[in-house]
Design an enzyme around this catalytic site. Structure first.
Site, mmCIF file in Angstrom:
data_model
loop_
_atom_site.group_PDB
_atom_site.id
_atom_site.type_symbol
_atom_site.label_atom_id
_atom_site.label_comp_id
_atom_site.label_asym_id
_atom_site.label_seq_id
_atom_site.Cartn_x
_atom_site.Cartn_y
_atom_site.Cartn_z
ATOM 1 N N SER A 88 -17.573 42.148 61.661
ATOM 2 C CA SER A 88 -16.852 43.297 61.091
ATOM 3 C C SER A 88 -15.627 42.815 60.325
ATOM 4 O O SER A 88 -15.186 41.684 60.517
ATOM 5 C CB SER A 88 -16.398 44.240 62.215
ATOM 6 O OG SER A 88 -17.519 44.670 62.971
ATOM 7 N N GLY A 89 -15.108 43.677 59.459
ATOM 8 C CA GLY A 89 -13.880 43.363 58.738
ATOM 9 C C GLY A 89 -14.127 43.277 57.245
ATOM 10 O O GLY A 89 -15.202 43.647 56.743
ATOM 11 N N THR A 146 -14.104 40.503 55.287
ATOM 12 C CA THR A 146 -14.709 39.265 54.785
ATOM 13 C C THR A 146 -16.226 39.314 54.891
ATOM 14 O O THR A 146 -16.943 38.819 54.012
ATOM 15 C CB THR A 146 -14.143 38.040 55.538
ATOM 16 O OG1 THR A 146 -12.716 38.058 55.454
ATOM 17 C CG2 THR A 146 -14.667 36.735 54.958
ATOM 18 N N ASP A 179 -18.914 35.923 61.413
ATOM 19 C CA ASP A 179 -17.887 36.947 61.561
ATOM 20 C C ASP A 179 -16.552 36.454 61.014
ATOM 21 O O ASP A 179 -16.385 35.258 60.764
ATOM 22 C CB ASP A 179 -17.735 37.299 63.065
ATOM 23 C CG ASP A 179 -17.045 38.631 63.289
ATOM 24 O OD1 ASP A 179 -16.999 39.076 64.451
ATOM 25 O OD2 ASP A 179 -16.543 39.224 62.299
ATOM 26 N N ASP A 231 -8.912 37.000 62.758
ATOM 27 C CA ASP A 231 -7.533 37.293 62.352
ATOM 28 C C ASP A 231 -6.700 36.025 62.269
ATOM 29 O O ASP A 231 -5.727 35.962 61.526
ATOM 30 C CB ASP A 231 -6.904 38.270 63.346
ATOM 31 C CG ASP A 231 -7.663 39.582 63.337
ATOM 32 O OD1 ASP A 231 -7.728 40.208 62.262
ATOM 33 O OD2 ASP A 231 -8.250 39.941 64.371
ATOM 34 N N GLY A 276 -10.183 41.030 66.556
ATOM 35 C CA GLY A 276 -9.930 42.374 67.056
ATOM 36 C C GLY A 276 -8.991 43.163 66.182
ATOM 37 O O GLY A 276 -8.658 44.299 66.473
ATOM 38 N N GLY A 313 -9.804 44.539 63.653
ATOM 39 C CA GLY A 313 -10.586 45.712 63.267
ATOM 40 C C GLY A 313 -11.072 46.512 64.464
ATOM 41 O O GLY A 313 -11.910 47.407 64.320
ATOM 42 N N GLU A 327 -18.373 42.195 68.826
ATOM 43 C CA GLU A 327 -18.328 40.902 68.136
ATOM 44 C C GLU A 327 -18.484 39.751 69.132
ATOM 45 O O GLU A 327 -19.218 38.795 68.881
ATOM 46 C CB GLU A 327 -17.013 40.756 67.372
ATOM 47 C CG GLU A 327 -16.898 41.651 66.155
ATOM 48 C CD GLU A 327 -15.517 41.631 65.533
ATOM 49 O OE1 GLU A 327 -14.539 41.290 66.229
ATOM 50 O OE2 GLU A 327 -15.417 41.945 64.333
HETATM 51 O O1 DER Z 1 -11.614 42.444 64.127
HETATM 52 C C1 DER Z 1 -12.046 41.324 63.762
HETATM 53 O O2 DER Z 1 -12.033 40.296 64.461
HETATM 54 C C2 DER Z 1 -12.591 41.242 62.377
HETATM 55 O O3 DER Z 1 -13.453 40.158 62.311
HETATM 56 C C3 DER Z 1 -11.459 41.201 61.367
HETATM 57 O O4 DER Z 1 -10.201 41.209 62.005
HETATM 58 C C4 DER Z 1 -11.515 40.031 60.458
HETATM 59 O O5 DER Z 1 -10.483 40.200 59.519
HETATM 60 P P1 DER Z 1 -10.788 40.272 57.948
HETATM 61 O O6 DER Z 1 -10.826 41.722 57.586
HETATM 62 O O7 DER Z 1 -9.638 39.543 57.328
HETATM 63 O O8 DER Z 1 -12.117 39.610 57.683
#
Ligand code: DER
Length: 235
Positions: free
Chosen positions: A30-31, A33, A86, A89, A100, A102, A108
């Protein structure tokens, strides 16, 4: 922007190197990237992807898979994955991650653990020597709503006086995760964050904690897109 280009570069490099023809069951993080990860996977073509299933780590991740025309898989059916990719941060020199940001880190972590290979992709802002150097919001901790007030009290006592419940921006009240839980962001001093496995163990044991956004000893490699268009790899 430089940051978006860096995200794309990390994602493309990781997919090109790690998503092999024999990989059939793939976890999608998620996120901001991971959209580049899905973009690169789709670019491998329908033939390469027709025998693959893709498992999401939340609603955003699921939408990326569906909109990419890729086949959705369910973790109830595919309990062992070939590869999970994935974001993060922050990543330290030993590949420990804060995740986390997101609020998706429970699912995850399940897919990261379930994969033969777990790969992290990020822009240069996430590339640290010690956790907490750049990501100052705190360790994301998914907690059951019933216990959040007591956990705030405990966290503030054991080293995170600024621990706070994550409030939603586009909704009144706290962020509620896909699992129906709350998130506490708990900043810790370097003395704690220089030993992520110890901090993870301490936090995981607190009653009411569902999952901690510290991923220790899980990533096989991390790819960072740099400002100058180069890629840094840590493994
Ligand atoms: O929540 C997370 O771990 C997501 O992978 C996210 O925080 C990753 O961050 P990004 O939006 O910079 O890819």
């Amino acid at each position: 922007t430089l940051i978006e280009a860096a995200k794309q570069l990390a994602a493309y490099t990781a997919v090109d190197r790690h998503l092999l023809p024999q990989h059939k069951i793939i976890g999608i993080g998620s996120g901001s990237t991971v959209p580049y990860v899905v973009e690169r996977i789709v670019a491998q073509g329908a033939d390469a992807n027709k025998h693959r299933v893709f498992l999401p780590t939340g609603h955003q991740s699921k939408e990326l898979i569906v909109q990419g025309g890729l086949t959705l898989g369910d973790i109830d059916q595919y309990t062992d994955l070939d590869l999970t990719i994935d974001g993060a941060d922050e990543v330290d020199a030993d590949l420990n991650c804060i995740k986390g940001g997101g609020a998706c880190h429970l699912r995850e972590k399940v897919l990261a653990e379930a994969a033969e290979t777990f790969i992290v992709v990020a822009d240069y802002r996430k590339n640290s020597h010690i956790l907490g150097t750049n990501y100052k919001v705190g360790v994301p901790i998914e907690v059951t709503p019933f216990a959040y007030a007591r956990l705030l009290q405990t966290l503030r006592r054991i080293g995170s006086p600024l621990a706070a419940l994550r409030m939603a921006k586009a909704k009144a009240g706290p962020v509620v995760t896909d699992n129906g839980n709350f998130v506490i962001d708990a900043p810790f001093p370097e003395s704690h964050l220089r030993n992520p496995p110890a901090l993870l163990q301490e936090l995981k044991m607190l009653t009411g904690v569902v999952e901690v956004g510290l991923f220790c000893g899980m990533a096989k490699a991390a790819y960072f897109g740099n400002e100058d268009g180069s890629v840094a790899v840590r493994w």
